[in-house]
Scaffold this active site. Structure first.
Site, PDB file in Angstrom:
ATOM      1  N   LYS A 136     -10.624 -70.789  35.043  1.00  0.00           N
ATOM      2  CA  LYS A 136      -9.778 -70.409  36.175  1.00  0.00           C
ATOM      3  C   LYS A 136     -10.317 -70.976  37.492  1.00  0.00           C
ATOM      4  O   LYS A 136      -9.576 -71.151  38.451  1.00  0.00           O
ATOM      5  CB  LYS A 136      -9.658 -68.878  36.265  1.00  0.00           C
ATOM      6  CG  LYS A 136      -8.719 -68.328  35.187  1.00  0.00           C
ATOM      7  CD  LYS A 136      -8.728 -66.834  35.136  1.00  0.00           C
ATOM      8  CE  LYS A 136      -7.938 -66.344  33.914  1.00  0.00           C
ATOM      9  NZ  LYS A 136      -8.323 -65.025  33.479  1.00  0.00           N
ATOM     10  N   GLY A 163     -12.634 -70.207  28.038  1.00  0.00           N
ATOM     11  CA  GLY A 163     -11.963 -68.973  28.459  1.00  0.00           C
ATOM     12  C   GLY A 163     -11.751 -68.955  29.961  1.00  0.00           C
ATOM     13  O   GLY A 163     -11.557 -70.001  30.596  1.00  0.00           O
ATOM     14  N   SER A 164     -11.843 -67.768  30.523  1.00  0.00           N
ATOM     15  CA  SER A 164     -11.469 -67.592  31.939  1.00  0.00           C
ATOM     16  C   SER A 164     -12.347 -68.357  32.922  1.00  0.00           C
ATOM     17  O   SER A 164     -11.987 -68.444  34.111  1.00  0.00           O
ATOM     18  CB  SER A 164     -11.508 -66.108  32.292  1.00  0.00           C
ATOM     19  OG  SER A 164     -10.549 -65.434  31.527  1.00  0.00           O
ATOM     20  N   ALA A 165     -13.464 -68.873  32.474  1.00  0.00           N
ATOM     21  CA  ALA A 165     -14.287 -69.691  33.377  1.00  0.00           C
ATOM     22  C   ALA A 165     -13.487 -70.889  33.877  1.00  0.00           C
ATOM     23  O   ALA A 165     -13.777 -71.444  34.950  1.00  0.00           O
ATOM     24  CB  ALA A 165     -15.556 -70.143  32.660  1.00  0.00           C
TER      25      ALA A 165
END
Lengths: 104, 583
Positions: B298, B294-296
């Site tokens: 980014k 997921g957003s990790a």
């Protein structure tokens, strides 16, 4: 004279015989002594063998006991058990951040 | 004269008798001599062998399996002595009666014991890991037909602690899971042969060992700290239970050495009785199971953008929460209009990440992700490591390029993710994660050491410093990871919330993976921590589910490691500078 020589001969033979017998007896005595000595050594060897085996068994038993106690210490000092004992028996808890005062 | 002749005749007769008896004895001595020669010389070899079989016995015993220690030399796995009890059913006269007498000494039912003793076999196992007390009781009963074979069994004194890391070994002493399996060749003890000499009563009076000095298994010293492992397990358990999640895992790593201090899983199992737990709890999922972060991700999208020269102050139009690309619509959790690159990371905007990824192109993104080790194994010394999934950029569709930037369409293991984040904390240098510090002989001499191993620089120092700032902003009060910050410490981190893929290959609406990954303190970083919570039910955002567990792990670990709080440290430094030390 002749009977005298015969007598001397007989006495020298009997002297020789008694020396031979003496030597034989001495050898026999040494042989028997060595035999008993060897038997005694054998018996001692076996007896000491038993004692060594018993001592080794005892050493193994003690080592086993020590190892089991060490395992028990490890189990009792595991973080989970310490945390449980600290909390349940002594009412201890991890301090909250605001409770910690760092002394410079 | 007559008297003389009579006397002579008597002497002659006596001498004849003596001669006859002498001859008889001589013959007998010769017979005995021949027999002795035959027995002692001719048949010496076969008779010696026959005699030796009667009083000499060779016993094979396996050397003790090596101990596994944590970094502070606390035992995590040890071998304890046990006795395995076997029986020769053909030598047992009344199996039913004997089973009735002995069942009480053993952990076995009378019926089962009777069945074993009645079996038509030369040898059967009665109890593989009997205690010495049980064996003594059985010996005292003096029933023939039983055999007592000494051996070892594995004991895990901390029970569930680091169970998936340590693994377990089977009854034959060979490793089956975890480090027990991976390092089986080192841990396993070699065979050793003892010759014992028994008397007629079966008592041992002499024993000797054939010399084999290295018959004991070697010991492992891990980088795992059992206290930090416990802290991580407790924090993880709380997070999983509070959020009614399916499972969770947490990894703690020292960024500048690659040493793994803890790998926690929940639910867990007790290796002392691993058979009583489901098989899916046995494996080290932090190493073997890939998941969409997921957003990790980014963080690494930002690294690629910074390496390509993009400024953190560049403004991105986040399309008010909805953006169509590659024929699909991407949404943000909260609608944003214009955000700077820094704010894209801080507020975790998917649209912002996708647009930045578009700016840098797929090759740059792919190369950076590969540089951080995604799509390949880290080489950690644990079995069954996954390489995760990162397809080559030439096979990416437009939508893949966009979704990979915010952690969908890519999978990584927990160990890959924490290693990559640790590189940011370590000024851009990637360290190989390691879990075994040293292999030692029983006497303490070192066989092999595993020191810190660099995998090279993946980003520049400048990029690493900017990334730190971006991650630090994500844990500020307005950021998504604010709950991860412990009292008086600084944290650089990133939340992640990923929808899970079902068996049909589509994303589930209500099944999520909540992630928080970061490191602390911001300067002079001591530890990097990753928390992954699988299918939380109460909340599903990484910032709400995983971040509090991160905070707890860092806070308690720093207390334990005596790492002074930053505020107090600053006060102390100010006091020293102004000469008020000791005031």
């Amino acid at each position: 004279m002749g009977s005298g020589n015969q007598k001397n001969g007989k006495s020298s033979i009997s002297g020789l015989n008694s020396r031979v017998i003496g030597i034989c007896l001495a050898l026999l005595f040494i042989f028997i002594f060595e035999f008993f000595l060897r038997t005694w050594c054998g018996v001692q060897c076996i007896r000491i063998g038993y004692e060594i085996t018993e001592a080794m068994e005892q050493r193994e038993r003690l080592r086993e006991q020590k190892e089991n106690l060490e395992i028990e210490i490890t189990r009792l000092t595991s973080p989970k058990i310490l945390n449980q004992i600290a909390g349940e028996q002594y009412g201890l808890a991890t301090p909250k951040p605001e409770q910690i005062v760092v002394i410079p | 004269m007559n008297w003389t002749e009579t006397g002579k005749n008597r002497i002659k007769g006596r001498n004849r008798r003596i001669l006859v008896i002498g001859c008889i004895f001589t013959v007998l001595y010769i017979v005995v001599g021949f027999k002795a020669f035959y027995v002692q010389i001719v048949q010496e070899a076969s008779l010696s062998e026959k005699a030796a079989r009667e009083y000499k016995k060779a016993i094979n015993c396996k050397g003790r399996r090596g101990t596994i220690y944590d970094v502070n030399m606390k035992e995590l796995v040890v071998s304890a002595r046990i006795i395995s009890i076997g029986a020769h059913p053909k030598r047992i006269d009344h199996p039913a009666r004997i089973a009735g007498e002995l069942a009480e000494y053993l952990n076995i039912s009378q019926r089962s014991l009777r069945r074993r003793l009645s079996r038509d076999a030369d040898f059967v196992w009665v109890e593989r890991d009997a205690s010495p007390l049980q064996a003594d009781a059985l010996r005292a009963s003096d029933i023939r037909g039983f055999e007592f074979i000494p051996g070892f069994c594995r004991v895990y004194p901390n029970q569930t602690l680091a169970a998936q890391v340590l693994g377990f070994s089977g009854v034959d002493g060979s490793g089956l899971e975890g480090l027990e399996y991976y390092y089986d060749d080192y841990l396993r003890g070699n065979q050793r042969q003892w010759t014992i000499v028994k008397d007629a009563l079966g008592r041992i009076f002499h024993q000797e060992a054939k010399s084999q000095p290295d018959y004991e298994g070697k010991d492992l010293v891990l980088t795992i700290d059992s206290t930090i492992q416990f802290i991580a397990e407790m924090a993880l358990e709380t997070a999983v239970k509070e959020n009614r999640a399916k499972s969770g895992m947490a990894v703690v790593m020292v960024p500048h050495t690659g040493a793994i201090q803890a790998i926690a899983h929940y639910p867990t199992f007790d290796p002392n009785s691993f058979g009583s737990y489901p098989k899916n709890t046995w494996r080290n999922r932090a190493i073997t199971d890939p998941f969409e972060p997921g957003s990790a991700m980014k963080i690494f999208m930002a690294a690629a953008a910074l390496e390509s020269g993009l400024s953190p102050q560049i403004v991105i139009d986040c399309e008010n929460g909805s953006y169509c690309t590659g024929g699909r619509v991407i949404h943000d959790t909260h609608p944003y209009e214009l955000l700077t690159f820094k704010e894209v990371v801080k507020f975790s905007s998917n649209i912002g990440a996708a647009k930045i990824a578009e700016k840098i192109g797929p090759k740059r993104l792919y190369d950076t992700l590969r540089g951080f080790g995604f799509g390949e194994k880290t080489g950690i010394d644990c079995p069954g490591e996954t390489s995760g999934l990162l397809r080559h950029y030439q096979g990416w569709r437009t939508i893949d390029h966009a979704t990979i930037s915010f952690g969908q369409g890519i999978s990584a293991s927990a160990i890959q993710l924490i290693s990559a984040v640790s590189a940011v904390a370590n000024q851009g240098i990637m360290m190989k994660p390691r879990i075994v510090k040293a292999i030692k002989e029983e006497n303490g001499s070192v066989v092999k050491t595993h020191g810190p191993e660099s995998r090279g620089r993946v980003i520049s120092v400048n990029t690493a410093n900017i990334l730190k700032e971006l991650m630090f902003s994500a844990t500020s009060e307005e950021g998504t990871g604010s709950l991860a910050v412990p009292h008086d410490y600084t944290v650089c981190g990133k939340t992640g919330t990923a929808q899970k893929i079902n068996s049909r290959g589509t994303y589930e609406d209500c099944e999520y993976t909540a992630v928080f990954v970061g490191f602390s303190p911001k300067e002079n970083t001591e530890m990097a921590v990753l928390v992954v919570i699988d299918e939380p039910k109460k909340h599903h955002y990484g910032g709400l589910v995983a971040a509090p567990a991160f905070r707890k792990i860092v806070q308690e670990s720093f207390d334990y490691l005596d790492i002074a709080p930053q505020r107090n440290r600053r006060q102390y430094e100010v006091a020293v500078k102004s000469g008020k030390k000791g005031a």
